[in-house]
Design a protein around this motif. Structure first.
Motif, PDB file in Angstrom:
ATOM      1  N   ASP A 258       0.838  -1.198   0.000  1.00  0.00           N
ATOM      2  CA  ASP A 258       0.000   0.000   0.000  1.00  0.00           C
ATOM      3  C   ASP A 258       0.873   1.248   0.000  1.00  0.00           C
ATOM      4  O   ASP A 258       1.953   1.272   0.588  1.00  0.00           O
ATOM      5  CB  ASP A 258      -0.933   0.019   1.210  1.00  0.00           C
ATOM      6  N   THR A 259       0.377   2.287  -0.646  1.00  0.00           N
ATOM      7  CA  THR A 259       1.069   3.568  -0.733  1.00  0.00           C
ATOM      8  C   THR A 259       0.085   4.671  -0.358  1.00  0.00           C
ATOM      9  O   THR A 259      -1.109   4.404  -0.204  1.00  0.00           O
ATOM     10  CB  THR A 259       1.587   3.824  -2.158  1.00  0.00           C
ATOM     11  N   PRO A 260       0.535   5.919  -0.234  1.00  0.00           N
ATOM     12  CA  PRO A 260      -0.411   7.004   0.016  1.00  0.00           C
ATOM     13  C   PRO A 260      -1.437   7.170  -1.105  1.00  0.00           C
ATOM     14  O   PRO A 260      -2.514   7.722  -0.889  1.00  0.00           O
ATOM     15  CB  PRO A 260       0.482   8.241   0.119  1.00  0.00           C
ATOM     16  N   GLU A 261      -1.131   6.661  -2.308  1.00  0.00           N
ATOM     17  CA  GLU A 261      -2.082   6.730  -3.410  1.00  0.00           C
ATOM     18  C   GLU A 261      -3.125   5.619  -3.360  1.00  0.00           C
ATOM     19  O   GLU A 261      -4.080   5.629  -4.127  1.00  0.00           O
ATOM     20  CB  GLU A 261      -1.349   6.681  -4.758  1.00  0.00           C
ATOM     21  N   SER A 262      -2.948   4.632  -2.478  1.00  0.00           N
ATOM     22  CA  SER A 262      -3.925   3.547  -2.338  1.00  0.00           C
ATOM     23  C   SER A 262      -5.247   4.105  -1.825  1.00  0.00           C
ATOM     24  O   SER A 262      -5.316   5.217  -1.305  1.00  0.00           O
ATOM     25  CB  SER A 262      -3.412   2.495  -1.360  1.00  0.00           C
TER      26      SER A 262
ATOM     27  N   ILE B 243      -1.803   5.188   3.835  1.00  0.00           N
ATOM     28  CA  ILE B 243      -0.983   4.485   4.819  1.00  0.00           C
ATOM     29  C   ILE B 243      -0.927   5.305   6.107  1.00  0.00           C
ATOM     30  O   ILE B 243      -1.222   6.495   6.116  1.00  0.00           O
ATOM     31  CB  ILE B 243       0.449   4.193   4.315  1.00  0.00           C
ATOM     32  N   TYR B 244      -0.550   4.639   7.169  1.00  0.00           N
ATOM     33  CA  TYR B 244      -0.447   5.253   8.486  1.00  0.00           C
ATOM     34  C   TYR B 244       1.020   5.234   8.907  1.00  0.00           C
ATOM     35  O   TYR B 244       1.655   4.185   8.905  1.00  0.00           O
ATOM     36  CB  TYR B 244      -1.300   4.493   9.497  1.00  0.00           C
ATOM     37  N   ILE B 245       1.556   6.396   9.264  1.00  0.00           N
ATOM     38  CA  ILE B 245       2.949   6.511   9.685  1.00  0.00           C
ATOM     39  C   ILE B 245       2.985   6.517  11.210  1.00  0.00           C
ATOM     40  O   ILE B 245       2.354   7.359  11.849  1.00  0.00           O
ATOM     41  CB  ILE B 245       3.597   7.813   9.163  1.00  0.00           C
TER      42      ILE B 245
ATOM     43  N   GLY C  57       5.762   3.082   7.775  1.00  0.00           N
ATOM     44  CA  GLY C  57       4.432   3.133   7.177  1.00  0.00           C
ATOM     45  C   GLY C  57       3.745   1.788   7.288  1.00  0.00           C
ATOM     46  O   GLY C  57       4.326   0.752   6.990  1.00  0.00           O
ATOM     47  N   ILE C  58       2.489   1.817   7.707  1.00  0.00           N
ATOM     48  CA  ILE C  58       1.689   0.604   7.885  1.00  0.00           C
ATOM     49  C   ILE C  58       0.370   0.811   7.143  1.00  0.00           C
ATOM     50  O   ILE C  58      -0.232   1.879   7.223  1.00  0.00           O
ATOM     51  CB  ILE C  58       1.385   0.346   9.377  1.00  0.00           C
TER      52      ILE C  58
ATOM     53  N   VAL D 188      -0.030   6.287  18.188  1.00  0.00           N
ATOM     54  CA  VAL D 188      -0.210   7.564  17.499  1.00  0.00           C
ATOM     55  C   VAL D 188       0.341   7.425  16.074  1.00  0.00           C
ATOM     56  O   VAL D 188       1.510   7.088  15.886  1.00  0.00           O
ATOM     57  CB  VAL D 188       0.509   8.712  18.235  1.00  0.00           C
ATOM     58  N   PHE D 189      -0.537   7.674  15.095  1.00  0.00           N
ATOM     59  CA  PHE D 189      -0.182   7.521  13.690  1.00  0.00           C
ATOM     60  C   PHE D 189      -0.599   8.752  12.912  1.00  0.00           C
ATOM     61  O   PHE D 189      -1.560   9.438  13.265  1.00  0.00           O
ATOM     62  CB  PHE D 189      -0.893   6.298  13.083  1.00  0.00           C
ATOM     63  N   LEU D 190       0.122   9.008  11.845  1.00  0.00           N
ATOM     64  CA  LEU D 190      -0.237  10.056  10.901  1.00  0.00           C
ATOM     65  C   LEU D 190      -0.804   9.363   9.671  1.00  0.00           C
ATOM     66  O   LEU D 190      -0.140   8.522   9.063  1.00  0.00           O
ATOM     67  CB  LEU D 190       0.991  10.881  10.516  1.00  0.00           C
ATOM     68  N   HIS D 191      -2.041   9.699   9.308  1.00  0.00           N
ATOM     69  CA  HIS D 191      -2.682   9.078   8.154  1.00  0.00           C
ATOM     70  C   HIS D 191      -2.355   9.886   6.909  1.00  0.00           C
ATOM     71  O   HIS D 191      -2.660  11.070   6.830  1.00  0.00           O
ATOM     72  CB  HIS D 191      -4.195   9.015   8.368  1.00  0.00           C
ATOM     73  N   MET D 192      -1.709   9.245   5.926  1.00  0.00           N
ATOM     74  CA  MET D 192      -1.377   9.910   4.668  1.00  0.00           C
ATOM     75  C   MET D 192      -2.175   9.272   3.541  1.00  0.00           C
ATOM     76  O   MET D 192      -2.128   8.059   3.346  1.00  0.00           O
ATOM     77  CB  MET D 192       0.116   9.770   4.354  1.00  0.00           C
ATOM     78  N   ARG D 193      -2.889  10.115   2.814  1.00  0.00           N
ATOM     79  CA  ARG D 193      -3.640   9.634   1.655  1.00  0.00           C
ATOM     80  C   ARG D 193      -3.624  10.730   0.604  1.00  0.00           C
ATOM     81  O   ARG D 193      -4.051  11.849   0.864  1.00  0.00           O
ATOM     82  CB  ARG D 193      -5.075   9.283   2.032  1.00  0.00           C
ATOM     83  N   HIS D 194      -3.102  10.413  -0.557  1.00  0.00           N
ATOM     84  CA  HIS D 194      -3.048  11.382  -1.649  1.00  0.00           C
ATOM     85  C   HIS D 194      -4.274  11.191  -2.533  1.00  0.00           C
ATOM     86  O   HIS D 194      -4.650  10.067  -2.851  1.00  0.00           O
ATOM     87  CB  HIS D 194      -1.805  11.177  -2.493  1.00  0.00           C
TER      88      HIS D 194
END
Length: 100
Positions: free
Chosen positions: A30-34, A38-40, A47-48, A64-70
């Protein structure tokens, strides 16, 4: 508020030598484009994907995670700007380089 303080103690700020794996999940592909992004992890900076976040959190205690989604936005097509007068022929030695 007390629970929040406990969790914030585990958050680290990345230093110059730290690697932040934000381009792809370390377990799946999975990538931020998925679709789900992904969660950092803000402690280990890996990244998970969404499918493995809960399992990773239970195993490591990091919560504590940072959610990245493009997301991509489709822009309307640009209109071509047409010159006021169409150039019929080019002329050499004329001021401006052409003679309309």
């Amino acid at each position: 508020m007390e629970k929040l303080r406990e969790v914030l103690k585990s958050v680290r700020i990345p230093q110059a030598g730290d690697r932040v794996y934000k381009d792809e999940c370390v377990i799946s592909f999975d990538t931020p484009e998925s679709k789900t992004g992904i969660y950092i992890c803000l402690n280990s900076f890996i990244g998970i994907s969404r499918d493995y976040v809960e399992e990773y959190s239970q195993r490591t205690g990091n919560r504590v995670f940072l959610h990245m989604r493009h997301t991509s936005i489709e822009l309307p097509p640009e209109k071509e700007i047409e010159p006021e007068k169409k150039i019929a022929r080019l002329a050499i030695g004329v001021e401006g380089g052409f003679n309309p």
